[in-house]
Design an enzyme around this catalytic site. Structure first.
Site, mmCIF file in Angstrom:
data_model
loop_
_atom_site.group_PDB
_atom_site.id
_atom_site.type_symbol
_atom_site.label_atom_id
_atom_site.label_comp_id
_atom_site.label_asym_id
_atom_site.label_seq_id
_atom_site.Cartn_x
_atom_site.Cartn_y
_atom_site.Cartn_z
ATOM 1 N N ASN A 286 0.813 -1.227 0.000
ATOM 2 C CA ASN A 286 0.000 0.000 0.000
ATOM 3 C C ASN A 286 0.845 1.275 0.000
ATOM 4 O O ASN A 286 0.411 2.308 -0.505
ATOM 5 C CB ASN A 286 -1.043 -0.009 1.143
ATOM 6 C CG ASN A 286 -0.419 -0.102 2.512
ATOM 7 O OD1 ASN A 286 0.756 -0.432 2.654
ATOM 8 N ND2 ASN A 286 -1.208 0.185 3.536
ATOM 9 N N PRO B 33 10.050 -6.730 -0.371
ATOM 10 C CA PRO B 33 8.845 -5.933 -0.592
ATOM 11 C C PRO B 33 7.688 -6.834 -0.980
ATOM 12 O O PRO B 33 7.870 -8.037 -1.204
ATOM 13 C CB PRO B 33 9.249 -5.042 -1.767
ATOM 14 C CG PRO B 33 10.229 -5.873 -2.544
ATOM 15 C CD PRO B 33 10.952 -6.730 -1.526
ATOM 16 N N GLY C 13 2.098 -5.260 8.005
ATOM 17 C CA GLY C 13 1.126 -6.098 7.304
ATOM 18 C C GLY C 13 0.036 -6.543 8.261
ATOM 19 O O GLY C 13 -0.235 -5.864 9.264
ATOM 20 N N GLU D 49 4.050 -3.573 12.710
ATOM 21 C CA GLU D 49 3.049 -2.533 12.428
ATOM 22 C C GLU D 49 1.913 -3.266 11.727
ATOM 23 O O GLU D 49 2.027 -3.621 10.550
ATOM 24 C CB GLU D 49 3.706 -1.448 11.570
ATOM 25 C CG GLU D 49 3.016 -0.116 11.672
ATOM 26 C CD GLU D 49 2.026 0.091 10.561
ATOM 27 O OE1 GLU D 49 0.837 -0.269 10.756
ATOM 28 O OE2 GLU D 49 2.424 0.599 9.506
HETATM 29 C C1 SIN Z 1 0.877 5.744 6.943
HETATM 30 O O1 SIN Z 1 2.093 5.717 7.142
HETATM 31 O O2 SIN Z 1 0.251 6.781 6.932
HETATM 32 C C2 SIN Z 1 0.088 4.483 6.723
HETATM 33 C C3 SIN Z 1 0.884 3.276 6.837
HETATM 34 C C4 SIN Z 1 0.099 1.995 6.726
HETATM 35 O O3 SIN Z 1 -0.987 1.935 6.195
HETATM 36 O O4 SIN Z 1 0.626 1.000 7.200
#
Ligand code: SIN
Length: 463
Positions: free
Chosen positions: A138, A162, A215, A237
């Site tokens: 994303n 990636p 993820g 995260e």
């Molecule tokens: C962000 O950094 O603003 C979003 C990151 C993510 O969706 O993991």
């Protein structure tokens, strides 16, 4: 010319389904050899003065800016997000490199008053060693630089796998690191035949001391279990289920603007996207009407075309999953404010659903698509209960102009990040990360580099 070979992965454009290029795939033996070279290179890299590493990172940052247009187009081609969002992501990704180029020089230790006169206590910080990362599709650049820059600044070497859906941006951004003068074995991109295969190598290889993952919670949990085998450091995260709350004393126009930005950025495909809306009953109808009016103005299309606000979603399975969540919500009683149009390919019409209730699947699960599900609430107590009633704790947002309520709600929300009268919270200068099943660790900010450093305590006796 685009060519295919046995050891190359075809990458396609989600807007057109055309193949836009091929990315090299490594065998297990090649990935293990990369890890060994990375281990040797890390010793030299860590021995460089922090100022030298900082200068190389600074040059890498400048090269991202110089190549912003090419990187953005490539990102839109392989990921689908509108070009203006891709341009924003290149700057966002670059900002982490600049920030950690500066932080490289500030990995201070401490002196500690000793408990007896003949001793002196000091701590120093040292790089963990070889760090690896698994990053999502994303944010094909920013999720790499947010991990690579602190790792390199700390004196670690870094290997990233990636997403198989967006590897070309990864190879491009790491190529710029080489052009900046960062040695090839200090930072590397690897792809394997399958993602789990690379995950297995990263988590089982004894020379890897740190894994950072962005993820899903399911995969994060699996990687943590695998990393437990030889006690690797991990940063996770993971998924989110962000509540977006509007109190009756809010500035409704500001809340609608924040909701659009938070919900529909990247076609709703971010971990911090608003996932469920709680609107006070007294302003519910006004908010729903105004939000839907703005959503109907959003232009869906190929991100390379002018004025497009929403590109395709990433894959057929993503589209099917989002669609089935919408269908299920409608079966359970939700009502689209404007009838939903079915669009071809991977495009999806953004949707506002009203008459949603807290127990519906669409509220309990992460949507990761352009759907705003709107509920009502009547009291702060009921609201806090519903907002915290989730396994996730990444981001939350609320709008209120009452300072007493602002503090009370900000403290009561069980989330790692809270946007107050603001729908976009991400920046390199503030700590990004979640609590509960949304993750462990922080990225960006002064905290981000500590994820790649060990603290060593030195006890000087006989003074
Ligand atoms: C962000 O950094 O603003 C979003 C990151 C993510 O969706 O993991």
């Amino acid at each position: 010319m685009v060519t295919e070979s046995d050891s190359a992965l075809a990458v396609s454009n989600p807007a057109t389904a055309d193949i836009i290029g091929y990315a090299p795939v490594s065998s297990d033996a090649e990935i293990k050899a990369d890890i060994e070279r990375s281990h040797t290179a890390q010793k030299h890299w860590a021995a460089l003065p922090a100022k030298t590493r900082s200068g190389l990172l600074q040059r890498w940052f400048e090269l991202l800016l110089e190549n912003q247009e090419d990187l953005s187009r490539l990102m839109t081609l392989e990921q689908g997000k509108p070009l203006h969002e891709a341009q924003g992501e290149v700057l966002y990704g670059a900002s982490f490199i600049e920030w950690f180029a500066e932080e490289a020089k500030r990995t201070y230790g401490e002196t500690i008053p000793a408990h007896s006169g003949d001793k002196r206590f000091v701590t120093i910080k040292q790089p963990i060693g070889v760090a690896c990362a698994i990053t999502p599709w994303n944010f094909p650049i920013a999720m790499i630089t947010r991990k690579a820059a602190p790792a390199l600044a700390a004196g670690c070497s870094f290997i990233v796998k990636p997403s198989e859906l967006t590897p070309l941006s990864a190879f491009a951004v790491v190529e710029l690191a080489y052009q900046a003068g960062i040695p090839r074995d200090v930072i590397k991109v690897v792809l394997g035949n399958t993602a789990p295969q690379v995950g297995d190598i990263f988590t089982s290889h004894p020379l890897i001391r740190k894994l950072s993952f962005t993820g899903s919670t399911r995969v994060g949990s699996l990687l943590m279990q695998q990393s437990a085998h030889d006690i690797k450091r991990t940063s996770m995260e993971l998924g989110g289920n962000a509540p977006f709350i509007v109190f009756e004393d809010a500035d409704i126009d500001a809340a609608v603007k924040g909701a659009l930005a938070s919900k529909f950025r990247n076609a709703g495909q971010t971990c911090v996207c608003a996932n469920r809306f709680y609107i006070h009953s007294n302003v519910y109808d006004t908010f729903v009407t105004k939000l839907d009016a703005e959503v109907q103005k959003l232009k869906v299309g190929n991100g390379l075309e002018n004025d497009v606000n929403i590109g395709p979603v990433i894959s057929e399975s993503a589209k099917t999953g989002i669609q089935s969540k919408i269908d299920r919500a409608i079966e359970q009683g939700a009502i689209p404010v404007t009838p939903i149009q079915t669009l071809p390919g991977l495009f999806m019409q953004p949707v506002v659903l009203r008459n949603v209730s807290h127990d519906m699947d669409i509220v309990q699960q992460e949507i990761f698509g352009p759907v705003a599900s709107i509920m009502r609430f009547d009291s702060d107590e009921e609201l806090i209960h519903m907002a915290n009633d989730t396994i996730y704790g990444l981001a939350a947002y609320f709008y209120s102009q009452n300072i007493h309520r602002v503090w009370k709600i900000a403290e009561a929300l069980e989330y790692g990040m809270v946007g107050i009268n603001e729908g976009i919270i991400s920046t390199e200068v503030a700590p990004f990360g979640g609590i509960k099943q949304s993750g462990i660790g922080r990225e960006g900010a002064k905290q981000g580099i500590d994820e790649y450093l060990d603290v060593k305590y030195l006890c000087f006796g006989g003074n």
